[in-house]
Design a protein around this motif. Structure first.
Motif, PDB file in Angstrom:
ATOM      1  N   GLU A   1      19.938 -39.349  -5.727  1.00  0.00           N
ATOM      2  CA  GLU A   1      19.984 -40.025  -7.017  1.00  0.00           C
ATOM      3  C   GLU A   1      20.988 -39.322  -7.917  1.00  0.00           C
ATOM      4  O   GLU A   1      21.089 -38.100  -7.919  1.00  0.00           O
ATOM      5  CB  GLU A   1      18.588 -39.957  -7.649  1.00  0.00           C
ATOM      6  CG  GLU A   1      18.439 -40.800  -8.867  1.00  0.00           C
ATOM      7  CD  GLU A   1      17.072 -40.611  -9.514  1.00  0.00           C
ATOM      8  OE1 GLU A   1      16.250 -39.868  -8.938  1.00  0.00           O
ATOM      9  OE2 GLU A   1      16.855 -41.176 -10.587  1.00  0.00           O
TER      10      GLU A   1
ATOM     11  N   HIS B   1      20.476 -42.803   1.578  1.00  0.00           N
ATOM     12  CA  HIS B   1      19.476 -42.759   0.500  1.00  0.00           C
ATOM     13  C   HIS B   1      19.310 -44.156  -0.074  1.00  0.00           C
ATOM     14  O   HIS B   1      19.771 -44.451  -1.178  1.00  0.00           O
ATOM     15  CB  HIS B   1      19.920 -41.787  -0.598  1.00  0.00           C
ATOM     16  CG  HIS B   1      20.015 -40.378  -0.132  1.00  0.00           C
ATOM     17  ND1 HIS B   1      18.921 -39.559  -0.016  1.00  0.00           N
ATOM     18  CD2 HIS B   1      21.068 -39.651   0.264  1.00  0.00           C
ATOM     19  CE1 HIS B   1      19.296 -38.385   0.423  1.00  0.00           C
ATOM     20  NE2 HIS B   1      20.592 -38.405   0.613  1.00  0.00           N
TER      21      HIS B   1
ATOM     22  N   HIS C   1      18.285 -45.367  -3.946  1.00  0.00           N
ATOM     23  CA  HIS C   1      18.985 -45.122  -5.210  1.00  0.00           C
ATOM     24  C   HIS C   1      20.324 -45.847  -5.273  1.00  0.00           C
ATOM     25  O   HIS C   1      21.016 -45.986  -4.271  1.00  0.00           O
ATOM     26  CB  HIS C   1      19.223 -43.627  -5.392  1.00  0.00           C
ATOM     27  CG  HIS C   1      17.956 -42.838  -5.386  1.00  0.00           C
ATOM     28  ND1 HIS C   1      17.038 -42.928  -6.400  1.00  0.00           N
ATOM     29  CD2 HIS C   1      17.443 -41.982  -4.487  1.00  0.00           C
ATOM     30  CE1 HIS C   1      16.005 -42.148  -6.135  1.00  0.00           C
ATOM     31  NE2 HIS C   1      16.220 -41.564  -4.959  1.00  0.00           N
TER      32      HIS C   1
ATOM     33  N   THR D   1      21.439 -37.905 -11.067  1.00  0.00           N
ATOM     34  CA  THR D   1      20.482 -37.573 -12.119  1.00  0.00           C
ATOM     35  C   THR D   1      21.148 -37.339 -13.466  1.00  0.00           C
ATOM     36  O   THR D   1      20.464 -37.228 -14.472  1.00  0.00           O
ATOM     37  CB  THR D   1      19.645 -36.349 -11.746  1.00  0.00           C
ATOM     38  OG1 THR D   1      20.510 -35.353 -11.235  1.00  0.00           O
ATOM     39  CG2 THR D   1      18.586 -36.691 -10.728  1.00  0.00           C
TER      40      THR D   1
ATOM     41  N   SER E   1      16.099 -35.572 -16.048  1.00  0.00           N
ATOM     42  CA  SER E   1      16.977 -36.629 -15.575  1.00  0.00           C
ATOM     43  C   SER E   1      17.449 -37.390 -16.786  1.00  0.00           C
ATOM     44  O   SER E   1      16.735 -37.529 -17.750  1.00  0.00           O
ATOM     45  CB  SER E   1      16.209 -37.532 -14.610  1.00  0.00           C
ATOM     46  OG  SER E   1      17.007 -38.622 -14.260  1.00  0.00           O
TER      47      SER E   1
END
Lengths: 515, 556
Positions: free
Chosen positions: A490, A284, A287, A492, A514
């Motif tokens: 991410e 990912h 992020h 969050t 978030s």
């Protein structure tokens, strides 16, 4: 269809005292199940309760050891998937079973392609595929390659495929586990549509809220046995859960004492055992992840499947290389190029898939427990110290209460819970400072689960930093001092103490809020 | 251990059966040659076993043998390198080849099959180009170097004596390390059983050592027929021969009739007692294997009774009426051999295996193990010329290599890592093992063994044809490793089994020759025997798995 319509329609599918054993486990015992035409039957139970095994038997993937299956009240043997399909039973696997290198149409007709002059008749495939896709409300060109579709749409293709063979029983195993909220809602509509068309659905899910809205009837399984049935108004969260765990729910998951380590840390100026700053996990790359774990703290990571939790742990353990950021262990910045480095700096990982990554399944308990610590204790760097090996093994067996006939038993033949304890034993033999646990209680029975929770607590009390990933909401809520929530790679949010609740986690996990 | 018993049973059976049909099999000349070739192939098989254990394969062994066999005479004879330097250089080249294979496989993620297949083609072509396809040899000038391959350092009697003493010393040392109650988690009866088992196996090592030493030296302390010199002289035989002094090889043919009858008459009842006690120890689970044993013994008796006279009387150009068909004597002989080798060989090969697979033998029968080994060796010495047969030098090299390899595989962390990553590479990596490096090590070891084999083969044959030297050797080596218990899926294997596997391959080949069966059928027969072995392996594995499940369930 042969059954007569009426007020008391006869069951479409019946299962009578079905039993199935696997090496070391009794997966199913005296299971009874009835399915009416046009009914949505939800099947719920903990991991390892035997739901998937039962469904695999119905779909012809595995044969049962004992018991009877009746369709239209006639006994049948389902020897293969093809036979199950002939009988109108189709299983949609948790992991989808599509060939993603082929087109949607080719997948729908895979194995029974219409032909013209001995060649595949593409036009018919196209036409028919469109019809079936329309009936599940999916508007894609049958020529599209499956890998270009989202998971949710691929699932619809699977359903369309099932409809195309006139399935009467559609078995869906955790269909929403990797779907977004919107995709899931679309799926529910399709399921309701199926019911109206007289197709029966067996719906397996961990998400009890879904079950409440969708199911006509709920069958609960526990430890491979029937654990009750709920109809209509009886279907509610608490009723299901209490039958699933077989005791008063509120008392099951409970930590004796939560540690407010954050406060403790600032008071005593403790160095975090693990401090991750701006880590970019390769899976990912968009992020950056930052968090810390104090010694003696249990930190849970919640999120949906595909949220990047496993990937984060793998990156921390050196299996994959971060694209940026830093990791500090006890205040020291470390470079983790491979698991060896991670282990050397005091980490241990109990991986998600214990049979593939955690254990050498055909090795003995002894060889598995010693595998990671072997070289540290080796004489002159190469001679196996069998005395130390035995000592570690017996300590693990004692401490973790591993049920095994001898220390030399091959791990394959132990139950899931005992296998998981062997993985833990491997790391405890290393005296780690940080323990990473990925779904530590997946597929193990309730007794062993509880033992693993107790062990996590004891280890934390001894000053170990524990970071664990779990998809079982109750587990995260009950076990963590602090909960980190991830959504599509991410981080969050972070929840502490009383903030840790199902709703808060779900909001963060689905990316609704978030912070 | 079970697998070793099985493959060992197969070896014994093939030897016995061949001897019954043609006793020149146990003549000195044939024994010497068979042991020498077994040793040469054993060296290659030990090497490839490491690669197979990692789950890989090395198809280039035969070509490496060919390349090394060409390079060595080129360097020594044509380039004038000293033999020592030349041997070192070719071993370095072999090691580099292994390193290259390993790096290509681990760093570039190429498949072992592809990499080594390309190696097979490349090294063969390279050797042919290098030598311009000409035949090479060492001529008569390098007999000192050639002793590495054709030297006869001592007789098998001396070997038994020396080996027995080594085994005794090792056993005593091992006894000193024996600690009771190793497995404190087993329940009491199992605990006792395990304890007895461990003690028995620990004590049986020095006991077997003493008995072997006694058997090996028997013709001195019993004052039997004189052998080829004193043991000391024999040990020094290598040096003596290199000085040009002949050591007599034919002084003693058979040790003694006492040995023969005592050995046989003690061995048979010991074996029976072993079987009976093993059966009693676990009657329920022993029935099927025992039925198999009895069935195969009856079958064997029938074979010996019916087929042997038939076989012996059949000449190659006879015509025989079999049912409605008329067949030639040669075809008849071949047919008989095929039947016997495959059916009875496969079944008998599994006897020892099944005994230990289905409920381990009782303490009583385990206690008989030393007696069984000793009387077996006595019978062997009495009935054959083995005691007086010289040990080929490659056999000594192979034994030394096997011991080192065995220790490496079983006693060092690296051996454990190889086994672990062969079973489950990912789990090994997650346990902090540098799996890539270990895989490279395995390929290097394999090529080094192939290089050593190539040197010995070249010295042995003394006439190397680059186009064909070593062809198919990789397949012999792989077959021996598989027969010896290595799984091509990786993670399984032991050196003793592999060595015995190599011996089985050679003995089979030798039997085909010595019994006058068409050598054109060589591959067909070997193929069928290996297939039978593989089938037995799968069947036994299922039985073992079932037992383990039961044991695990009893434990809860």
């Amino acid at each position: 269809m042969s059954q007569t319509p009426g007020k008391n329609p006869r069951p479409l599918l019946e299962v009578r005292s079905l039993g199935k054993r696997f090496p070391g486990v009794r997966a199913l015992h005296q299971i009874d199940l009835t399915l009416m035409p046009g009914e949505v039957l939800a099947l719920v139970g903990e991991n390892g309760a035997g739901k998937s095994t039962l469904m695999k038997i119905l779909a012809g993937v595995q044969p049962p050891d004992e018991g009877q299956i009746l369709i239209d009240q006639k006994p049948v043997t389902i020897g293969s998937v093809a036979e199950a399909m002939r009988l109108g039973i189709t299983l949609i696997h948790q992991e989808l079973n599509l060939s993603d290198n082929l087109s949607v149409g080719a997948n729908i007709f895979l194995g029974r392609e219409p032909t013209r002059f001995g060649l595949i008749d593409r036009e018919t495939i196209d036409r028919e595929s469109r019809r079936h896709l329309a009936s599940v409300g999916l508007d894609v060109d049958p020529q599209t390659l499956v890998r270009e579709l989202t998971i949710g749409r691929q699932q619809m293709v699977e359903i369309a495929k099932a409809l195309s063979i006139d399935a009467r029983v559609l078995i869906m195993d955790e269909p929403t586990s990797s779907l977004s909220q919107r995709e899931a809602e679309a799926l529910f509509k399709v399921v309701q549509g199926l019911r109206e068309h007289g197709v029966s659905v067996i719906y397996i899910s961990h998400r009890l809220a879904e079950v409440e809205t969708l199911a006509d009837r709920v069958a609960v399984m526990r430890d491979g046995e029937n654990a009750g049935e709920l109809v209509g108004d009886q279907i509610n969260h608490d009723a299901m859960v209490s039958r699933m765990v077989g005791r008063d729910v509120s008392r099951f998951y409970e930590r004796t004492a939560r540690v407010d380590v954050a406060a403790l840390g600032s008071e005593q100026q403790l160095t975090p055992a693990l401090e991750v700053s701006d880590l970019i996990v390769p899976d990912h790359p968009k992020h950056k992840v930052s968090f810390q774990v104090m010694p003696g703290e249990i930190v849970g990571i919640a999120g949906l499947v595909g949220a990047g939790r496993t990937e984060l742990l793998r990156c921390l353990f050196g299996v994959t290389q971060p694209l940026g950021g830093s990791v500090r262990i006890n205040g020291q910045t470390v470079q983790l190029r491979n698991p060896k480095d991670a282990i050397a700096s005091g980490m241990g990982l109990v991986p998600e898939d214990r049979k593939e990554q955690g254990l050498v399944i055909d090795f003995s308990v002894r060889s598995n427990v010693s595998l990671a610590s072997l070289s540290d204790k080796a004489g002159a760097g190469m001679w196996i110290d069998s005395a130390a090996e035995s000592e570690d093994t017996h300590q693990s067996i004692d401490r973790l209460r591993i049920k095994t006939p001898t220390a030399d038993q091959v791990v394959r033949y132990l139950s899931g819970g005992n296998q998981q304890k062997v993985v833990l034993g491997k790391w405890l033999a290393m005296n780690p400072k940080i323990l990473l646990l990925d779904e530590p209680t997946r597929g193990i029975d309730i007794g062993a689960k509880e033992e693993i929770y107790r062990l996590m607590e004891t280890l934390a009390a001894e000053g170990l930093a524990i970071l664990f990933v779990s998809s079982e909401m109750e587990e995260v809520i009950a076990m963590s001092d602090r909960t980190l929530v991830m959504h599509e790679g991410e981080m969050t949010g972070q929840l502490v103490g009383d903030e840790i609740g199902e709703e808060q986690i779900m909001n963060l996990a689905t990316g609704v809020v978030s912070r | 251990m079970n697998k070793i018993l099985g493959i060992f049973g197969l070896l014994i059976f093939v030897c016995l059966f061949t001897t019954v049909l043609n006793d020149s099999f146990v003549g000195q000349y044939n024994l010497y040659n068979t042991t020498r070739w077994s040793a040469l192939f054993g060296i290659l098989s030990i090497g490839v076993a490491f690669v197979i254990i990692t789950g890989g394969i090395d198809l280039s062994i035969g070509s490496v043998v060919g390349l090394v066999a060409c390079l060595l005479p080129m360097l020594v004879v044509e380039q004038g390198y000293s033999p020592t330097a030349a041997v070192l250089i070719v071993m370095l080249i072999a090691g580099a080849i292994g390193l290259l294979h390993g790096l290509l496989i681990t760093r570039l993620d190429l498949q072992p099959f592809v990499v080594t297949l390309c190696g097979l083609l490349f090294y063969r072509g390279f050797a042919r180009w290098l030598t311009d396809d000409g035949t090479l040899g060492f001529g008569q000038d390098y007999d000192g170097l050639r002793l590495l391959a054709i030297g006869k350092p001592c007789s098998w009697a001396t070997m038994l004596f020396g080996g027995g003493i080594c085994l005794f010393l090792y056993g005593v040392w091992n006894l000193g390390r024996l600690r009771p109650h190793d497995d404190r988690h087993a329940d009491a009866p199992l605990q006792r059983e395990l304890d007895i088992e461990r003690k028995l196996s620990a004590w049986s090592i020095p006991a077997i050592g003493v008995l072997l030493a006694l058997a090996g030296s028997s013709r001195f302390w019993l004052g039997w027929e004189s052998g080829p010199g004193t043991p000391l002289l024999e040990i020094a035989g290598y040096q003596i021969r290199s000085l040009g002094i002949e050591v007599s090889e034919n002084a003693a043919s058979m040790p003694s009739t006492v040995m023969k009858y005592a050995g046989t008459f003690l061995f048979v009842p010991t074996l029976l007692a072993f079987l009976v006690w093993a059966w009693q120890s676990d009657a329920g689970r022993m029935k099927k294997p025992l039925a198999l044993v009895i069935g195969s013994l009856i079958l064997l008796a029938l074979c010996v009774w019916q087929l042997v006279p038939l076989f012996r009387s059949a000449a190659a150009d006879d015509r025989w009426q079999v049912g409605a068909m008329e067949v030639s004597g040669e075809l008849l002989k071949t047919g008989l051999m095929m039947i016997v080798f495959v059916i009875v060989g496969g079944v008998i090969g599994s006897i020892g295996w099944l005994i230990s697979a289905s409920g381990t033998a009782s303490g009583k029968s385990k206690a008989l193990t030393p007696a069984l080994v000793a009387t077996g060796v006595m019978a062997l010495l009495g009935h054959t010329q083995l005691a007086a047969t010289m040990v080929p030098m490659p056999m000594l090299i192979m034994i030394a290599l096997a011991i080192v390899a065995s220790i490496f595989l079983n006693r060092t962390v690296y051996g454990r890592y190889l086994l672990a990553l062969g079973r489950n590479e990912e789990a090994a990596r997650y346990s902090g093992i540098n799996t890539k490096r270990m895989i490279v090590v395995a390929y290097v070891l394999c090529s080094l063994a192939a290089g050593l084999g190539g040197i010995l083969f070249a010295l042995d044959v003394n006439s190397v044809q680059p186009s064909g030297f070593g062809n198919f050797y990789e397949l012999y080596a792989i077959a021996a490793a598989v027969l010896g218990g290595c799984s091509l899926r990786g993670g399984e294997g032991n050196i003793l089994g592999v060595v015995i596997g190599a011996a089985v391959m050679r003995v089979l080949y030798n039997a085909i020759n010595i019994l006058g069966i068409s050598t054109k059928l060589e591959f067909a027969i070997i193929g069928m025997v290996i297939l039978a072995g593989a089938i037995v392996d799968v069947v036994v594995k299922r039985i073992v798995a079932k037992r383990a499940v039961l044991a695990a369930e009893e434990a809860g």
